[in-house]
Scaffold this motif. Structure first.
Motif, PDB file in Angstrom:
ATOM      1  N   ILE A 192       7.309 -19.241  -8.668  1.00 30.82           N
ATOM      2  CA  ILE A 192       6.358 -20.200  -9.248  1.00 30.82           C
ATOM      3  C   ILE A 192       5.247 -20.445  -8.238  1.00 30.82           C
ATOM      4  O   ILE A 192       5.507 -20.546  -7.042  1.00 30.82           O
TER       5      ILE A 192
ATOM      6  N   GLY B 230       1.213 -22.281  -7.190  1.00 35.19           N
ATOM      7  CA  GLY B 230       0.512 -23.557  -7.223  1.00 35.19           C
ATOM      8  C   GLY B 230      -0.066 -23.874  -8.596  1.00 35.19           C
ATOM      9  O   GLY B 230      -0.044 -25.023  -9.042  1.00 35.19           O
TER      10      GLY B 230
ATOM     11  N   LEU C 149       2.709 -25.022 -10.851  1.00 32.59           N
ATOM     12  CA  LEU C 149       3.160 -26.344 -10.404  1.00 32.59           C
ATOM     13  C   LEU C 149       2.187 -27.420 -10.885  1.00 32.59           C
ATOM     14  O   LEU C 149       2.574 -28.486 -11.360  1.00 32.59           O
TER      15      LEU C 149
ATOM     16  N   LEU D 251      11.272 -25.727  -4.043  1.00 30.89           N
ATOM     17  CA  LEU D 251       9.845 -26.034  -4.050  1.00 30.89           C
ATOM     18  C   LEU D 251       9.592 -27.510  -4.352  1.00 30.89           C
ATOM     19  O   LEU D 251       8.799 -28.171  -3.669  1.00 30.89           O
TER      20      LEU D 251
ATOM     21  N   LEU E  25      10.595 -29.578  -1.403  1.00 31.16           N
ATOM     22  CA  LEU E  25       9.667 -29.445  -0.283  1.00 31.16           C
ATOM     23  C   LEU E  25       8.390 -30.245  -0.514  1.00 31.16           C
ATOM     24  O   LEU E  25       7.852 -30.862   0.389  1.00 31.16           O
ATOM     25  N   THR E  26       7.900 -30.234  -1.739  1.00 33.83           N
ATOM     26  CA  THR E  26       6.657 -30.946  -2.020  1.00 33.83           C
ATOM     27  C   THR E  26       6.917 -32.401  -2.386  1.00 33.83           C
ATOM     28  O   THR E  26       5.988 -33.128  -2.730  1.00 33.83           O
ATOM     29  N   GLU E  27       8.204 -32.783  -2.305  1.00 34.93           N
ATOM     30  CA  GLU E  27       8.576 -34.167  -2.624  1.00 34.93           C
ATOM     31  C   GLU E  27       8.188 -34.538  -4.038  1.00 34.93           C
ATOM     32  O   GLU E  27       7.846 -35.685  -4.319  1.00 34.93           O
ATOM     33  N   LEU E  28       8.161 -33.551  -4.924  1.00 31.75           N
ATOM     34  CA  LEU E  28       7.842 -33.847  -6.320  1.00 31.75           C
ATOM     35  C   LEU E  28       9.121 -33.943  -7.150  1.00 31.75           C
ATOM     36  O   LEU E  28       9.057 -34.167  -8.360  1.00 31.75           O
TER      37      LEU E  28
END
Lengths: 92, 717
Positions: free
Chosen positions: A46, A48, A51, A80, A83-86
């Motif tokens: 996946i 950017g 996302l 992912l 890591l991106t705190e999403l």
């Protein structure tokens, strides 16, 4: 709002190349006025762009008072989002 | 990749690369002067890196390999493994030269095969890197005999992890060239320990409005890396420019953000005294999911109004930063635009004329509207012309290198002082001026500036100064090139002029005229051909180049103190003020700059001399009368001389009276070249269209005078 969810299944590869398609599928799922479950079990790649489509969909869902969450994330997707705190905003 | 696409890419790359190479050159010379200026090293490094990347994409492998080497060497300077010295700068300047020729041969493959010097330059770069002492080695390079080796290892920069705050924000179009912003994040993530990562999705629009090809997510985090900031910068290198990515060290000593960076919201709020720094810090800790401003409002620390004031300021500062952004436009497109605007001006004048004829009494409104249109069209014309204007600075800065090299090769010490870099003039002029200015500098260094000992002996600073200055005066651009050398020697110039038959042996011309000889073809006082001057390409070429631009050059000199060359140029090449004159049925334009005044010939001022020649007395001068009809080989409409009119013109310091039938009036004319469509015509510089729709030729006054003088010389026994 009914408990049943509209399900959008992510492809193995969700990238810029098919981001427009993903946008379309999510839009039509949101039109059903139900909460949306994004099935991430098959995702191996996946980027950017994809996302961002998910983030935008979450924004639209919030604005309409609908829920949108990611279910069964594959390890790649899980990594992912962590890591991106999403992960939080997608209900993980 | 289709051919068209790859051609376009190469063109864009070439433009960019040539610009970068020119910058590298200037920066290297500046670096030599101030070796402590590490920002220059960074800039040169980035230039090499950008060229490397670009050349790789367009498939110029040798350029890519070569710039890679340069980049390696510069990388070592950046990491303080090498120090800057003149030897290093010379090696790199040599490399820049090779790079230039590599680019030139790539741009024009038929010009010749392998670029000269590539191997030597490659070896030189490699040698530099090999010579630098490896880890643990404490001795200098293998050339201990040399008095001042460049290769002395710099004091070791302190190693260890360094923490940076990174604001990873991309231009929305980042994905257009295949970059995945997520990849950039992941790459950084792999480089060091990342902490406090925040994903900012505030700019992402709703799904309905989202254009999936644009990217709006940004990230903010701290990262501890081993190698220092260059490692981070390298990670961003492959991104094309224009991304507002920021990273700064959190170490206090290095945490100096450049002053022109827009302040963060928190900084603005603190600076304006709306909140204290502690409150911001507190809020920052909690900020993660929310913008700082909102959070502070929520907690009642600031009001909504205060927030909006501060946000407004922030956005203005951001905009200010983007102001410098520019668009690259091909010069030919601008030319076409200017041409079209010229057509509009002509047609507009024509319509105005026609309507005055048709609606003489009750067409006020139409005439008013036309008046407005006239004003607007001229404004448009002015603006389009301004687009073609570029600051002369880019040209001036090129000469740092020229002066450095020339001074070195003739054993002079010369400082180049530049001022008025912001003075703008037509792009074509800037391009054409390069050669004559180079030649003038050569002259000044070779003939003007004395060797250091000689200067010292006469009580001067051993370092000579050449100054180049540009400024506006009376609708012209003036470029002054001044040196503080020995000045022109009128006696040796005169002797040389006599030797070459420019002046007769017993003639004692005034000084002014003597100095004028240096602009004559083939004139050179250089005793030997030095490779710099005396190659026959002399000041005559300089003068011709400048006259081609409709400019003029003059010289002033002060013995023992220096020489000043002053170049006077028109602001633009495309439009002139002209006098419309009639000769028979034809109309011509005489540039106003060439006209002194007009007189009517009569019995008292007109004389025939020696059967053939005709002269006219004007004030106290006797001027040759030039029958324009004869020069242009056309039948004059006017048989009776006394009904005709004379215009006194001047060109190249010569004067004459042009005889023609009638003066019609003054007008701004747009010069159109006829060389392209027809051929070069003697005595004519171009053509223009008049308001009436008629075509008129623009007369080349110096050319006509030259032609006439040559003829009269030849006909003399």
């Amino acid at each position: 709002m009914s408990r049943a969810k509209a399900v959008v299944k992510l492809n193995g590869e969700e990238t810029l190349a098919n981001a427009a398609g993903l946008k379309k599928r999510l839009l039509s799922a949101l039109k059903k006025k139900k909460d949306v479950a994004v099935d991430g079990s098959k995702v191996s790649l996946i980027d950017g762009a994809a996302l961002q489509v998910l983030v935008a969909a979450k924004k639209s869902a919030l604005a309409k008072g609908q829920g949108l969450s990611v279910t069964n994330p594959s390890p790649a997707l899980c990594r992912l989002l962590t890591l991106t705190e999403l992960d939080g905003i997608f209900g993980l | 990749m289709s051919n068209q696409l790859s051609d376009d890419l190469i063109k864009i790359f070439m433009e960019e690369a040539n610009e970068l190479v020119a910058e590298m050159e200037t920066d290297l010379v500046a670096l030599e002067e101030d070796p402590s200026e590490s920002s220059l090293v960074d800039k040169i490094f980035r230039a090499a890196h950008t060229i490397k990347g670009g050349s790789g994409i367009v498939g110029l492998d040798d350029v890519s390999r070569f710039t890679h080497l340069m980049e390696d060497l510069l990388g070592r300077v950046r990491s303080h493994e090498l120090t800057v010295g003149s030897e290093l700068v010379s090696t790199l300047l040599g490399a820049v030269d090779v790079l230039k020729s590599l680019l030139a041969s790539a741009e024009n493959p038929s010009s010749g095969g392998v670029s000269r010097g590539l191997e030597e330059a490659t070896e030189a770069l490699k040698a530099f890197m090999e010579h630098q002492s490896g880890p643990g080695a404490s001795v200098r390079g293998p050339k201990p005999a040399e008095p001042e080796p460049d290769l002395e290892p710099a004091p070791q920069a302190p190693k260890g992890p360094e923490t940076f705050e990174v604001n990873l924000r991309f231009a929305p179009s980042v994905m257009a060239d295949g970059t995945d912003p997520l990849d950039v994040l992941l790459e950084l993530h792999g480089m060091g320990e990342v902490e406090g990562l925040v994903t900012d999705t505030s700019r992402v629009p709703s799904l309905e409005e989202l254009d999936p090809s644009q990217f709006y997510i940004s990230w903010f985090f701290q990262i501890a890396v081993e190698r220092g900031s260059s490692a981070l910068e390298e990670a961003f290198m492959f991104l094309s420019e224009g991304h507002p990515i920021k990273f700064e060290s959190t170490a206090p000593a290095e945490a100096s953000a450049p002053e022109d960076e827009p302040r963060k919201l928190g900084e603005i709020l603190v600076d304006e005294g709306m909140v204290g720094p502690e409150e911001v810090d507190e809020a920052l800790v909690k900020q993660k999911p929310k913008p700082l401003g909102e959070l502070l409002v929520e907690e009642g620390r600031i009001s909504e109004e205060e927030l909006s004031v501060a946000l407004d300021k922030q956005s203005k500062e951001r905009q200010g930063q983007q102001k410098a952004a520019s668009v690259r436009v091909e010069a030919t497109k601008l030319d076409q635009l200017l041409n079209l605007v010229g057509e509009i001006v002509i047609n507009q004048t024509r319509i105005a004329q026609l309507s005055r004829e048709y609606f003489s009494a009750d067409g006020h409104e139409l005439l008013n509207a036309l008046g407005d249109l006239d004003r607007i069209t001229r404004q448009l014309q002015d603006n389009v012309m301004k687009v073609r204007m570029v600051p002369i600075g880019s040209l001036f800065h090129r000469f740092h290198r020229v002066v450095r090299d020339l001074a070195q090769s003739c054993g002079r010490q010369v400082r180049l002082a530049i001022s008025g870099e912001e003075t703008e003039l037509d792009k074509t002029m800037v391009e054409v001026l390069g050669d004559p200015l180079t030649h003038m500098l050569r002259n000044s260094i070779d003939h003007g500036i004395e060797p250091p000992e000689e200067r010292q002996a006469s009580g001067k600073d051993p370092v000579g100064t050449i100054s180049m200055e540009a400024y506006y005066r009376e609708g012209n651009v003036i470029v002054d090139v001044r040196d503080d050398g020995r000045g022109l020697d009128s006696r040796s110039i005169l002797a040389k002029a006599r030797q070459q038959g420019l002046a007769s042996p017993n003639e004692e011309p005034p000084e002014e005229q003597v100095f004028g000889y240096i602009f004559e073809p083939g004139f050179s006082t250089a005793q030997k051909v030095t490779g710099l001057s005396g190659r026959g390409v002399g000041m005559d070429v300089v003068r011709r180049n400048i006259e081609d631009l409709r400019g003029a050059i003059e010289v002033q000199t002060w013995p023992g103190q220096g020489t000043l060359f002053r170049i006077r140029l028109p602001l633009t090449l495309a439009i002139i003020e002209g006098m419309v004159v009639r000769l028979g049925q034809e109309k011509f334009i005489i540039p106003l700059l060439s006209i002194i005044e007009s007189v009517r010939p009569n019995d008292s001022n007109f004389r025939k001399v020696g059967g053939e020649g005709e002269i006219i007395r004007w004030r106290d001068e006797l001027l040759p009368l030039v029958r324009l009809a004869e020069v242009l080989q056309m039948a004059s409409g006017n048989g009776n001389l006394m009904d005709a009119i004379c215009i006194i013109v001047e060109g190249d310091g010569k004067r004459a009276a042009l005889l023609l039938d009638e003066i019609e009036g003054q007008q701004q004319v747009v010069i159109k070249s006829i060389d392209h469509h027809y051929r070069k015509v003697d005595g004519v510089t171009g053509a223009t269209m008049l308001g009436s729709g008629e075509v008129a030729l623009i007369l080349d006054v110096p050319g006509i005078l030259k032609q006439v003088m040559a003829k009269s010389k030849a006909s003399r026994p």
